[in-house]
Design an enzyme around this catalytic site. Structure first.
Site, PDB file in Angstrom:
ATOM      1  N   ARG A 168      37.064  41.456  38.377  1.00 14.50           N
ATOM      2  CA  ARG A 168      36.018  42.425  38.046  1.00 14.50           C
ATOM      3  C   ARG A 168      35.503  42.211  36.623  1.00 14.50           C
ATOM      4  O   ARG A 168      35.216  43.158  35.900  1.00 14.50           O
ATOM      5  CB  ARG A 168      36.525  43.860  38.211  1.00 14.50           C
ATOM      6  CG  ARG A 168      37.007  44.207  39.603  1.00 14.50           C
ATOM      7  CD  ARG A 168      35.876  44.136  40.631  1.00 14.50           C
ATOM      8  NE  ARG A 168      36.376  44.539  41.944  1.00 14.50           N
ATOM      9  CZ  ARG A 168      36.908  43.707  42.837  1.00 14.50           C
ATOM     10  NH1 ARG A 168      36.980  42.418  42.554  1.00 14.50           N
ATOM     11  NH2 ARG A 168      37.336  44.137  43.991  1.00 14.50           N
ATOM     12  N   SER A 241      34.332  52.184  44.846  1.00  9.30           N
ATOM     13  CA  SER A 241      35.603  52.262  44.130  1.00  9.30           C
ATOM     14  C   SER A 241      35.346  52.542  42.652  1.00  9.30           C
ATOM     15  O   SER A 241      34.693  51.751  41.979  1.00  9.30           O
ATOM     16  CB  SER A 241      36.381  50.958  44.283  1.00  9.30           C
ATOM     17  OG  SER A 241      36.719  50.728  45.631  1.00  9.30           O
ATOM     18  N   GLU A 338      35.605  51.142  37.045  1.00  3.83           N
ATOM     19  CA  GLU A 338      34.749  49.988  37.355  1.00  3.83           C
ATOM     20  C   GLU A 338      33.327  50.214  36.879  1.00  3.83           C
ATOM     21  O   GLU A 338      32.726  49.329  36.264  1.00  3.83           O
ATOM     22  CB  GLU A 338      34.759  49.682  38.855  1.00  3.83           C
ATOM     23  CG  GLU A 338      35.967  48.929  39.344  1.00  3.83           C
ATOM     24  CD  GLU A 338      35.747  48.315  40.718  1.00  3.83           C
ATOM     25  OE1 GLU A 338      34.578  47.997  41.044  1.00  3.83           O
ATOM     26  OE2 GLU A 338      36.718  48.142  41.454  1.00  3.83           O
TER      27      GLU A 338
END
Length: 346
Positions: A168, A241, A338
């Site tokens: 990520r 998410s 995130e």
């Protein structure tokens, strides 16, 4: 190229972020051709601020109004720039919708991206976050990333190594205001190497009655799983998410697994690290389905923060902080968001 530029003042952002929270941009520029960026950024209202790039609004939480202008790249060009037989290099403008791009590539006979179906957002956001799902990360198929550097006016082309991809993460995420991703080139094979051993894909295909799946079948299985687990942002505001899975040292993972049998542990970025499940920690702390006013956690997936209607970005951020604090208190594991948080710090 002024015909490629549209500037809006005091632009409402409620419909431009998948959380559906209210915010207002002082300026919002829509640019249909990245070659017009120098003209836009030379304007007086833009030359003192690097704009915040707004894609599909699926990886942002507006905890307040943005203090800088916003930029939306809206170009939709997709083309094969080089065909090498079994692998082709396909270039897509940053403004292309990610899920639509995945389906188009499958329709045109290219494999590789099927496990990444139904991820919200745009092509331009994909390398920034190094999006991943069901055992695949987009970095595995990125050939190059084109970008524009506002501070210098230079156009850059990064190969996959220069993108510094990690879980990520990428060079674009480390320096979020330095580069504007304008297009991405993908190296896509025609011969599939399907990955079916992650998060129930194989079971879903069995339930679908498919014994010899195609990449399109895998995409449909992923779509079905995601639709069951993740709320539709058009119905219940969310950004998918919200927390990244934490990466810890092997020894810490072993100690936690010994203390908590059944805790999922996955390979990390190297032999000495392990990736743990943020969803498992959040669920273990009792947050799944929790609700504070209109800010809540999805009942179907502990990683997903949701807006039940009138939650503010600050409401969601406060809830996220409480969740992270509880996980750290109980397990001594830090979990991080995130999405990029605008208007406040984490």
């Amino acid at each position: 190229m002024t015909d490629a530029i549209r500037v809006l003042r005091d632009a409402p952002l409620h419909s431009r972020n998948t959380f559906g929270v209210a915010a207002t941009a002082p300026l919002l520029a829509e640019v249909a051709d990245a070659r017009a960026l120098p003209d836009l950024l030379a304007r007086p209202e833009f030359d003192t601020h690097t704009p915040l790039v707004l894609g599909g609004g699926s990886n942002l939480l507006f905890a307040g109004d943005p203090a800088v202008p916003l930029l939306a790249l809206t170009g939709q060009d997709v083309c094969v720039v080089r065909d090498e037989g079994d692998i082709a290099i396909v270039r897509a403008d940053a403004g292309v919708t990610w899920h639509g791009f995945v389906l188009r590539m499958l329709d045109e006979g290219f494999a590789g991206l099927e496990n990444l179906a139904l991820i919200p957002g745009t092509v331009g956001a994909a390398p920034i976050q190094n999006i991943g799902a069901y055992g695949i990360e987009v970095r595995e198929f990125i050939h190059a990333v084109e970008s524009f550097e506002p501070a210098t006016g230079r156009v850059h082309r990064f190969d996959a190594t220069q993108c510094a991809f990690a879980y990520r993460d990428s060079v674009f995420k480390h320096e979020p205001d330095r580069y504007i991703v304008t297009a991405v080139e993908f190296a896509l094979p025609r011969t599939p190497a399907l990955k079916l051993d992650y998060a129930g894909i194989g079971d879903e295909l069995v339930a679908m009655g498919i014994a010899s799946p195609t990449p399109r079948d895998v995409a449909q299985a992923v779509i079905a799983i995601r639709r069951r687990k993740l709320p539709d942002p058009a119905v219940l505001g969310n950004a998918g998410s919200f927390f990244k899975n934490p990466i810890v040292m092997h020894a810490q993972a072993e100690a936690l697994a010994a203390e908590h049998p059944g805790m999922p542990v996955f390979r990390g970025n190297g032999p000495d690290t392990r990736k743990l499940s943020a969803a498992w920690f959040i669920d273990a702390c009792g947050w799944k389905g929790h609700r504070d006013g209109d800010a809540g956690v999805a009942p179907t997936h502990a990683l997903v923060l949701v807006n039940h209607g009138r939650a503010t970005g600050q409401d969601l951020l406060t809830l996220a902080r409480r969740i992270a604090d509880s996980v750290h208190t109980r397990f001594s594991v830090s979990i991080e968001p995130e999405p990029r948080i605008v208007g406040a710090s984490w």
